[in-house]
Write a protein that holds these residues in place. Structure first.
Motif, PDB file in Angstrom:
ATOM      1  N   GLU A 169      -4.263  53.306  53.770  1.00  8.52           N
ATOM      2  CA  GLU A 169      -5.703  53.342  53.509  1.00  8.52           C
ATOM      3  C   GLU A 169      -6.195  54.782  53.299  1.00  8.52           C
ATOM      4  O   GLU A 169      -7.004  55.042  52.406  1.00  8.52           O
ATOM      5  N   HIS A 170      -5.694  55.709  54.112  1.00  7.74           N
ATOM      6  CA  HIS A 170      -6.058  57.133  53.937  1.00  7.74           C
ATOM      7  C   HIS A 170      -5.598  57.634  52.575  1.00  7.74           C
ATOM      8  O   HIS A 170      -6.333  58.340  51.872  1.00  7.74           O
ATOM      9  N   TRP A 171      -4.376  57.290  52.202  1.00  9.76           N
ATOM     10  CA  TRP A 171      -3.812  57.713  50.927  1.00  9.76           C
ATOM     11  C   TRP A 171      -4.611  57.115  49.767  1.00  9.76           C
ATOM     12  O   TRP A 171      -4.985  57.815  48.825  1.00  9.76           O
ATOM     13  N   GLU A 172      -4.900  55.835  49.855  1.00  7.70           N
ATOM     14  CA  GLU A 172      -5.655  55.181  48.783  1.00  7.70           C
ATOM     15  C   GLU A 172      -7.075  55.740  48.682  1.00  7.70           C
ATOM     16  O   GLU A 172      -7.626  55.845  47.587  1.00  7.70           O
ATOM     17  N   ALA A 173      -7.661  56.134  49.798  1.00  9.24           N
ATOM     18  CA  ALA A 173      -8.995  56.755  49.775  1.00  9.24           C
ATOM     19  C   ALA A 173      -8.946  58.095  49.040  1.00  9.24           C
ATOM     20  O   ALA A 173      -9.861  58.415  48.254  1.00  9.24           O
ATOM     21  N   LEU A 174      -7.887  58.867  49.259  1.00  4.68           N
ATOM     22  CA  LEU A 174      -7.737  60.133  48.541  1.00  4.68           C
ATOM     23  C   LEU A 174      -7.575  59.886  47.045  1.00  4.68           C
ATOM     24  O   LEU A 174      -8.197  60.566  46.224  1.00  4.68           O
ATOM     25  N   LEU A 175      -6.769  58.902  46.692  1.00  2.87           N
ATOM     26  CA  LEU A 175      -6.581  58.578  45.276  1.00  2.87           C
ATOM     27  C   LEU A 175      -7.888  58.102  44.638  1.00  2.87           C
ATOM     28  O   LEU A 175      -8.240  58.532  43.535  1.00  2.87           O
ATOM     29  N   THR A 176      -8.606  57.237  45.327  1.00  6.77           N
ATOM     30  CA  THR A 176      -9.890  56.743  44.809  1.00  6.77           C
ATOM     31  C   THR A 176     -10.857  57.897  44.588  1.00  6.77           C
ATOM     32  O   THR A 176     -11.569  57.944  43.576  1.00  6.77           O
ATOM     33  N   LYS A 177     -10.867  58.833  45.506  1.00  4.94           N
ATOM     34  CA  LYS A 177     -11.731  60.013  45.364  1.00  4.94           C
ATOM     35  C   LYS A 177     -11.319  60.833  44.145  1.00  4.94           C
ATOM     36  O   LYS A 177     -12.165  61.269  43.360  1.00  4.94           O
ATOM     37  N   LEU A 178     -10.024  61.019  43.956  1.00  8.84           N
ATOM     38  CA  LEU A 178      -9.549  61.774  42.789  1.00  8.84           C
ATOM     39  C   LEU A 178      -9.948  61.084  41.492  1.00  8.84           C
ATOM     40  O   LEU A 178     -10.441  61.731  40.567  1.00  8.84           O
ATOM     41  N   TRP A 179      -9.778  59.779  41.401  1.00  5.81           N
ATOM     42  CA  TRP A 179     -10.129  59.060  40.156  1.00  5.81           C
ATOM     43  C   TRP A 179     -11.638  59.137  39.911  1.00  5.81           C
ATOM     44  O   TRP A 179     -12.081  59.373  38.786  1.00  5.81           O
ATOM     45  N   SER A 180     -12.411  58.934  40.948  1.00  7.08           N
ATOM     46  CA  SER A 180     -13.867  58.986  40.827  1.00  7.08           C
ATOM     47  C   SER A 180     -14.350  60.388  40.449  1.00  7.08           C
ATOM     48  O   SER A 180     -15.178  60.549  39.542  1.00  7.08           O
ATOM     49  N   ASP A 181     -13.852  61.399  41.146  1.00  8.43           N
ATOM     50  CA  ASP A 181     -14.247  62.778  40.849  1.00  8.43           C
ATOM     51  C   ASP A 181     -13.819  63.189  39.447  1.00  8.43           C
ATOM     52  O   ASP A 181     -14.543  63.902  38.747  1.00  8.43           O
ATOM     53  N   SER A 182     -12.653  62.721  39.024  1.00 10.29           N
ATOM     54  CA  SER A 182     -12.162  63.049  37.681  1.00 10.29           C
ATOM     55  C   SER A 182     -13.038  62.434  36.605  1.00 10.29           C
ATOM     56  O   SER A 182     -13.381  63.085  35.610  1.00 10.29           O
ATOM     57  N   GLU A 183     -13.401  61.184  36.791  1.00 11.61           N
ATOM     58  CA  GLU A 183     -14.263  60.525  35.797  1.00 11.61           C
ATOM     59  C   GLU A 183     -15.635  61.181  35.759  1.00 11.61           C
ATOM     60  O   GLU A 183     -16.200  61.403  34.676  1.00 11.61           O
TER      61      GLU A 183
END
Length: 156
Positions: A88-102
């Motif tokens: 869950e921590h890892w997926e939260a970091l990935l979600t943040k990266l995708w969101s921030d990138s977009e």
């Protein structure tokens, strides 16, 4: 195509959906990485999680400038990854990266081409163009590291 639209396309290619330069991108490379793999050290190399955090730190840190705000980030904090202790921590970091990138790409698309030649925050940082190009090049650099670390982890 305008210069900012071309830059936004290049940015999305390395982070979200491109195959042109490296035949891969962050989203593709990180899609099958488990949290255990993400935090596994290979020798003295940074972990995949650390590199993921590092890239997002800069993307999220430059975005406020695109919105008319200040540059608040400091290089010395760019590897201060909070502990990743679960999927869950890892997926939260990935979600943040995708969101921030977009968000970064959308703000870039809205920027007038004339802004690219303007000074970015302070003269020592150069122009918007230089910083956007630097962000893309920085991302490719760490994408290569992540790709190699994944291969090394598969051999363990």
């Amino acid at each position: 195509m305008s210069s900012v639209l071309q830059l936004a396309k290049r940015f999305r290619e390395v982070l979200l959906d491109g195959l042109w330069i490296a035949n891969t991108n962050f989203k593709d490379q990180l899609s099958d990485v488990t949290w255990e793999q993400a935090v596994t050290k290979v020798g003295t190399l940074n972990t995949i999680a650390m590199l993921t955090f590092h890239i997002d730190y800069y993307i999220a840190g430059i975005t406020p400038v695109f919105e008319g705000g200040n540059l608040e980030i400091k290089d010395r904090y760019s590897f201060d990854l909070p502990p990743i202790e679960s999927q869950e921590h890892w997926e939260a970091l990935l979600t943040k990266l995708w969101s921030d990138s977009e968000k970064f790409a959308v703000l870039l698309e809205k920027m007038p081409d004339s802004k690219l030649d303007e000074m970015f925050v302070d003269q020592k940082y150069g122009t918007y163009q230089r910083n956007i190009d630097g962000m893309i090049e920085h991302a490719y650099y760490h994408l290569g590291q992540i790709t190699l670390i994944k291969k090394l982890l598969q051999k363990q």
